[in-house]
Design an enzyme around this catalytic site. Structure first.
Site, PDB file in Angstrom:
ATOM      1  N   HIS A  68       1.089 -14.812   1.800  1.00  7.53           N
ATOM      2  CA  HIS A  68       0.911 -16.038   2.580  1.00  7.53           C
ATOM      3  C   HIS A  68       1.639 -17.237   1.988  1.00  7.53           C
ATOM      4  O   HIS A  68       1.913 -18.208   2.675  1.00  7.53           O
ATOM      5  CB  HIS A  68      -0.590 -16.370   2.728  1.00  7.53           C
ATOM      6  CG  HIS A  68      -1.331 -15.326   3.527  1.00  7.53           C
ATOM      7  ND1 HIS A  68      -2.687 -15.148   3.464  1.00  7.53           N
ATOM      8  CD2 HIS A  68      -0.883 -14.388   4.410  1.00  7.53           C
ATOM      9  CE1 HIS A  68      -3.057 -14.156   4.257  1.00  7.53           C
ATOM     10  NE2 HIS A  68      -1.979 -13.677   4.843  1.00  7.53           N
ATOM     11  N   HIS A 105      -7.020  -0.598  -6.358  1.00  9.66           N
ATOM     12  CA  HIS A 105      -5.641  -0.248  -6.003  1.00  9.66           C
ATOM     13  C   HIS A 105      -4.878  -1.559  -5.775  1.00  9.66           C
ATOM     14  O   HIS A 105      -4.449  -1.867  -4.672  1.00  9.66           O
ATOM     15  CB  HIS A 105      -5.612   0.676  -4.783  1.00  9.66           C
ATOM     16  CG  HIS A 105      -4.336   1.457  -4.627  1.00  9.66           C
ATOM     17  ND1 HIS A 105      -4.301   2.834  -4.507  1.00  9.66           N
ATOM     18  CD2 HIS A 105      -3.037   1.077  -4.558  1.00  9.66           C
ATOM     19  CE1 HIS A 105      -3.045   3.248  -4.363  1.00  9.66           C
ATOM     20  NE2 HIS A 105      -2.256   2.186  -4.394  1.00  9.66           N
ATOM     21  N   TYR A 134       5.838  11.398  -8.253  1.00 11.21           N
ATOM     22  CA  TYR A 134       6.818  11.243  -7.182  1.00 11.21           C
ATOM     23  C   TYR A 134       8.219  11.702  -7.563  1.00 11.21           C
ATOM     24  O   TYR A 134       8.895  12.352  -6.799  1.00 11.21           O
ATOM     25  CB  TYR A 134       6.890   9.766  -6.744  1.00 11.21           C
ATOM     26  CG  TYR A 134       5.696   9.307  -5.936  1.00 11.21           C
ATOM     27  CD1 TYR A 134       5.676   9.432  -4.552  1.00 11.21           C
ATOM     28  CD2 TYR A 134       4.583   8.767  -6.559  1.00 11.21           C
ATOM     29  CE1 TYR A 134       4.581   9.013  -3.802  1.00 11.21           C
ATOM     30  CE2 TYR A 134       3.482   8.349  -5.815  1.00 11.21           C
ATOM     31  CZ  TYR A 134       3.485   8.476  -4.441  1.00 11.21           C
ATOM     32  OH  TYR A 134       2.403   8.071  -3.714  1.00 11.21           O
ATOM     33  N   ASP A 178      -1.914  -8.449   6.710  1.00 12.09           N
ATOM     34  CA  ASP A 178      -2.989  -9.106   7.465  1.00 12.09           C
ATOM     35  C   ASP A 178      -3.652  -8.151   8.459  1.00 12.09           C
ATOM     36  O   ASP A 178      -4.867  -8.182   8.645  1.00 12.09           O
ATOM     37  CB  ASP A 178      -2.460 -10.323   8.233  1.00 12.09           C
ATOM     38  CG  ASP A 178      -2.123 -11.492   7.304  1.00 12.09           C
ATOM     39  OD1 ASP A 178      -2.295 -11.339   6.081  1.00 12.09           O
ATOM     40  OD2 ASP A 178      -1.677 -12.538   7.812  1.00 12.09           O
ATOM     41  N   ASN A 181      -5.936   2.689  -9.911  1.00 12.22           N
ATOM     42  CA  ASN A 181      -4.752   3.405  -9.468  1.00 12.22           C
ATOM     43  C   ASN A 181      -3.543   2.879 -10.227  1.00 12.22           C
ATOM     44  O   ASN A 181      -3.230   1.687 -10.152  1.00 12.22           O
ATOM     45  CB  ASN A 181      -4.499   3.196  -7.974  1.00 12.22           C
ATOM     46  CG  ASN A 181      -3.225   3.903  -7.532  1.00 12.22           C
ATOM     47  OD1 ASN A 181      -3.190   5.136  -7.480  1.00 12.22           O
ATOM     48  ND2 ASN A 181      -2.172   3.155  -7.250  1.00 12.22           N
ATOM     49  N   GLU A 182      -2.870   3.758 -10.946  1.00  9.80           N
ATOM     50  CA  GLU A 182      -1.600   3.404 -11.592  1.00  9.80           C
ATOM     51  C   GLU A 182      -1.651   2.012 -12.217  1.00  9.80           C
ATOM     52  O   GLU A 182      -0.943   1.092 -11.800  1.00  9.80           O
ATOM     53  CB  GLU A 182      -0.456   3.428 -10.580  1.00  9.80           C
ATOM     54  CG  GLU A 182      -0.231   4.763  -9.917  1.00  9.80           C
ATOM     55  CD  GLU A 182       0.982   4.751  -8.991  1.00  9.80           C
ATOM     56  OE1 GLU A 182       1.564   3.683  -8.777  1.00  9.80           O
ATOM     57  OE2 GLU A 182       1.354   5.826  -8.508  1.00  9.80           O
ATOM     58  N   GLU A 202      -1.806  11.534  -5.816  1.00  9.63           N
ATOM     59  CA  GLU A 202      -0.746  11.131  -4.878  1.00  9.63           C
ATOM     60  C   GLU A 202       0.504  11.945  -5.124  1.00  9.63           C
ATOM     61  O   GLU A 202       0.875  12.184  -6.273  1.00  9.63           O
ATOM     62  CB  GLU A 202      -0.352   9.653  -5.042  1.00  9.63           C
ATOM     63  CG  GLU A 202      -1.321   8.659  -4.498  1.00  9.63           C
ATOM     64  CD  GLU A 202      -0.869   7.226  -4.736  1.00  9.63           C
ATOM     65  OE1 GLU A 202       0.356   6.955  -4.776  1.00  9.63           O
ATOM     66  OE2 GLU A 202      -1.749   6.370  -4.898  1.00  9.63           O
ATOM     67  N   ASN A 210      -0.622  10.752 -10.356  1.00 12.42           N
ATOM     68  CA  ASN A 210       0.298  10.538  -9.230  1.00 12.42           C
ATOM     69  C   ASN A 210       1.701  10.916  -9.660  1.00 12.42           C
ATOM     70  O   ASN A 210       2.164  10.472 -10.718  1.00 12.42           O
ATOM     71  CB  ASN A 210       0.324   9.064  -8.811  1.00 12.42           C
ATOM     72  CG  ASN A 210      -0.970   8.615  -8.174  1.00 12.42           C
ATOM     73  OD1 ASN A 210      -1.878   9.422  -7.924  1.00 12.42           O
ATOM     74  ND2 ASN A 210      -1.064   7.335  -7.881  1.00 12.42           N
ATOM     75  N   GLN A 224      -3.078  -1.623   1.828  1.00 14.21           N
ATOM     76  CA  GLN A 224      -1.971  -1.020   2.568  1.00 14.21           C
ATOM     77  C   GLN A 224      -2.335  -0.599   3.990  1.00 14.21           C
ATOM     78  O   GLN A 224      -1.458  -0.428   4.818  1.00 14.21           O
ATOM     79  CB  GLN A 224      -1.423   0.186   1.788  1.00 14.21           C
ATOM     80  CG  GLN A 224      -0.799  -0.219   0.456  1.00 14.21           C
ATOM     81  CD  GLN A 224      -0.223   0.957  -0.306  1.00 14.21           C
ATOM     82  OE1 GLN A 224      -0.937   1.619  -1.052  1.00 14.21           O
ATOM     83  NE2 GLN A 224       1.049   1.247  -0.112  1.00 14.21           N
ATOM     84  N   ARG A 249      -8.975  10.381  -0.025  1.00 12.11           N
ATOM     85  CA  ARG A 249      -8.950   9.382  -1.102  1.00 12.11           C
ATOM     86  C   ARG A 249      -8.599   8.023  -0.502  1.00 12.11           C
ATOM     87  O   ARG A 249      -7.530   7.865   0.081  1.00 12.11           O
ATOM     88  CB  ARG A 249      -7.919   9.779  -2.168  1.00 12.11           C
ATOM     89  CG  ARG A 249      -7.749   8.703  -3.220  1.00 12.11           C
ATOM     90  CD  ARG A 249      -6.822   9.085  -4.372  1.00 12.11           C
ATOM     91  NE  ARG A 249      -6.684   7.919  -5.229  1.00 12.11           N
ATOM     92  CZ  ARG A 249      -5.532   7.314  -5.525  1.00 12.11           C
ATOM     93  NH1 ARG A 249      -4.384   7.795  -5.091  1.00 12.11           N
ATOM     94  NH2 ARG A 249      -5.532   6.240  -6.266  1.00 12.11           N
TER      95      ARG A 249
HETATM   96  C1  GBH Z   1       2.457   4.737  -5.511  1.00 10.46           C
HETATM   97  O1  GBH Z   1       3.192   4.267  -6.609  1.00 10.46           O
HETATM   98  C2  GBH Z   1       1.368   3.770  -5.132  1.00 10.46           C
HETATM   99  O2  GBH Z   1       0.141   4.150  -5.718  1.00 10.46           O
HETATM  100  C3  GBH Z   1       1.181   3.612  -3.648  1.00 10.46           C
HETATM  101  O3  GBH Z   1       0.410   2.494  -3.382  1.00 10.46           O
HETATM  102  C4  GBH Z   1       2.542   3.539  -2.979  1.00 10.46           C
HETATM  103  O4  GBH Z   1       2.438   3.324  -1.603  1.00 10.46           O
HETATM  104  C5  GBH Z   1       3.247   4.841  -3.228  1.00 10.46           C
HETATM  105  O5  GBH Z   1       3.412   5.026  -4.601  1.00 10.46           O
HETATM  106  C6  GBH Z   1       4.645   4.916  -2.646  1.00 10.46           C
HETATM  107  O6  GBH Z   1       5.488   4.008  -3.278  1.00 10.46           O
HETATM  108  O7  GBH Z   1      11.276  -0.613  -6.102  1.00 10.46           O
HETATM  109  O8  GBH Z   1      12.599   0.001  -8.018  1.00 10.46           O
HETATM  110  O9  GBH Z   1      10.831  -1.642  -8.265  1.00 10.46           O
HETATM  111  C7  GBH Z   1       4.249   5.118  -7.027  1.00 10.46           C
HETATM  112  C8  GBH Z   1       4.992   4.603  -8.227  1.00 10.46           C
HETATM  113  C9  GBH Z   1       6.151   2.746  -9.107  1.00 10.46           C
HETATM  114  C10 GBH Z   1       6.919   3.726  -7.118  1.00 10.46           C
HETATM  115  C11 GBH Z   1       6.932   1.492  -8.796  1.00 10.46           C
HETATM  116  C12 GBH Z   1       7.724   2.490  -6.791  1.00 10.46           C
HETATM  117  C13 GBH Z   1       8.855   0.587  -7.685  1.00 10.46           C
HETATM  118  C14 GBH Z   1      10.273   0.878  -7.965  1.00 10.46           C
HETATM  119  N1  GBH Z   1       5.759   3.408  -7.891  1.00 10.46           N
HETATM  120  N2  GBH Z   1       8.095   1.813  -8.016  1.00 10.46           N
HETATM  121  S1  GBH Z   1      11.315  -0.459  -7.571  1.00 10.46           S
END
Ligand code: GBH
Length: 487
Positions: free
Chosen positions: A46, A129, A316, A59, A173-174, A383, A314, A26, A84
């Site tokens: 790609h 990751h 959210y 890239d 990670n996840e 996270e 993590n 990322q 991290r």
């Molecule tokens: C994290 O995942 C990741 O570890 C990190 O890389 C990422 O940048 C960050 O969250 C923010 O997204 O678009 O409806 O298919 C968090 C859990 C699970 C959130 C999958 C997004 C996709 C939903 N993620 N989800 S959808």
């Protein structure tokens, strides 16, 4: 509208560690420099660019491969104790196997780690990751259980190269996103659609790979290096849509199929029983010769159980769950295995990511559930964060962090959940997987149209800096003992 009654006036414990988080694909860019091999995100972006918003790729990304010193200056400015980051497997082992070790790749992380330590910042490294070396995908990727050994060998190379300086390690990670999205719903690289089959094979491999890496650390490195190893587990918090017994059961089942699928074997032993029961039952009715869920031997169960020194978590957002009638047996689907529907309340506060609604009480309930389900482990929140469209005056981000940190404070003090650290996602705006550069999670803005990838502090930088320095969310907070007062 604020969802918590008031911002907590309690303080984070003195030893509590604040940090920020990023991931290699990322932010790093330099996708083919200095001997790095191709990984599954290079291949996807790609060869199948239209799968990603605006055909964006990583890239160059934030060009952190060249600008890591500047990144460390930003961390230093924030005053955080921990950074991290993740290690790109293909940078270390271009073929994925240990037949070739790429010294410039190792040197890059050594330089980053030295820069961190010189500035008083602890490195916390994630080994995986989501950027699998393409040659390992070519032999089937994570559903191939041979990958457990290849991952373990890669982990050993990293412990050996960096373990004198890195004392906190995260294997995956996840892994849920790798397995359920990468090999199930086809919404992450390598975009394989095999829900209810390849996803479980992936999970089976990942759990064994994690355990092997933990044991290698324990047997070969812990004595000298004195660090700690765990994994990062995530999911939405699943709240029952009503207080009917069936919705409450359905929500718990969904927690076991998402979070439990990755945590149970490591923290308690084996798959969650409800996962075994449901997948066996549906597999039989769907006409399979044997269950789609691979089974662990007694020996494997014992080998995987206990392979953690804390829990990486993590968090959210939250979803509601309602029970549904048993889905048709004419189709195989991981969703059908769960036997419920999940959805979000449209009145919850929205963000720039459709999936991310602001529900701080969900994070507090989740922490309590972890405490009660997994015998009160030490939890590092690896996270938490929110996206917007990229504003410098990012009041929405400040609002999200205030609400979530407040809920976490209540979990620590009122509910006695053992949370020892918090990594804000993310240090920088970065490549948000299939959403490309359209969803911005950074404390720092990155100008992706400039070759310099100029970093600019958003308003949330000063806000987070103050929390890191004071351990408080409000101007005056209760700094010792348990508080009975609310602001
Ligand atoms: C994290 O995942 C990741 O570890 C990190 O890389 C990422 O940048 C960050 O969250 C923010 O997204 O678009 O409806 O298919 C968090 C859990 C699970 C959130 C999958 C997004 C996709 C939903 N993620 N989800 S959808």
């Amino acid at each position: 509208v604020s969802l918590t009654a008031a911002v907590s006036n309690k303080s984070f414990p003195a030893k509590f560690k604040f940090g920020t988080a990023t991931a290699s694909y990322q932010i790093e860019g330099a996708w083919n420099e200095d001997g790095k091999g191709e990984n599954i995100w290079d291949r996807l972006t790609h060869t199948n660019a239209t799968a990603v918003k605006n055909s964006d790729n990583g890239d160059v990304a934030c060009d952190s491969y060249h600008k890591y010193k500047e990144d460390v200056r930003l961390l230093k400015h924030l005053g955080v104790k921990v950074y991290r980051f993740s290690i790109s497997w293909s940078r270390i082992l271009p073929t994925g196997f240990t037949n070739k070790v790429n010294q410039p790749g190792i040197q890059y992380y050594k330089n980053l780690i030295k820069e961190l330590l010189d500035n008083g910042i602890e490195p916390m490294a994630t080994l995986y990751h989501w950027d699998l070396p393409q040659p390992l995908q070519d032999i089937g990727g994570w559903p191939n259980e041979l990958l457990a050994d290849h991952f373990a060998n890669y982990a050993r190379v990293c412990f050996k190269a960096f373990g004198d300086s890195v004392k906190t390690w995260l294997t995956f990670n996840e892994a849920k996103q790798t397995c359920q999205q990468g090999y199930g719903s086809a919404t992450m690289a390598p975009l394989i659609k095999s829900p209810g089959v390849a996803d479980y094979l992936c999970t089976y491999t990942v759990l064994k790979a994690h355990a092997k890496a933990w044991h290698i650390y324990d047997d070969e490195f812990r004595g000298k290096q004195r660090g700690r190893v765990s994994t990062v587990v995530d999911s939405d918090w699943y709240e029952p849509a009503s207080n009917s017994t069936s919705d409450m059961e359905a929500a718990e089942t969904r927690r076991q199929f998402t979070f439990g699928l990755y945590a149970n074997a490591i923290f308690l032993g084996n798959w969650p029983q409800v996962v075994i029961d449901r997948v066996d039952y549906r597999s039989e009715n769907e006409g399979y010769a044997k269950s789609r869920l691979p089974k662990f031997t007694k020996q494997e169960i014992d080998y995987i159980r206990g392979t953690h020194d804390f829990m990486g978590f993590n968090t959210y957002t939250t979803s509601l769950v309602c029970k549904i009638e048993e889905p048709t047996f004419n189709e195989t689907d991981y969703e059908f295995d769960m036997g419920s529907n999940a959805f979000q309340d449209p009145t919850w506060e929205a963000t720039n990511s459709t999936w991310l609604k602001i529900v701080p009480w969900g994070a507090r309930k989740f922490l309590n559930w972890i405490k009660n389900t997994y015998n009160n482990p030490e939890i590092i929140i690896t996270e938490n964060g929110v996206s917007d469209a990229g504003l410098l005056k990012d009041d929405a981000r400040i609002h999200y962090y205030t609400e979530y940190l407040s809920a976490i404070l209540e979990a620590i003090h009122t509910d006695k959940v053992h949370v020892s650290g918090y990594m804000a996602w993310s240090l920088l705006d970065n490549y948000e997987w299939l959403a490309g550069y359209t969803e911005k999670f950074g404390l720092y803005h990155v100008d992706f149209s400039s070759p310099n990838r100029t970093r600019t502090a958003k308003k949330s930088v000063d806000f987070y800096k103050k929390i890191v320095a004071t351990h408080c969310l409000v101007d005056k907070c209760v700094t010792s003992g348990w508080s009975l007062f609310r602001v």
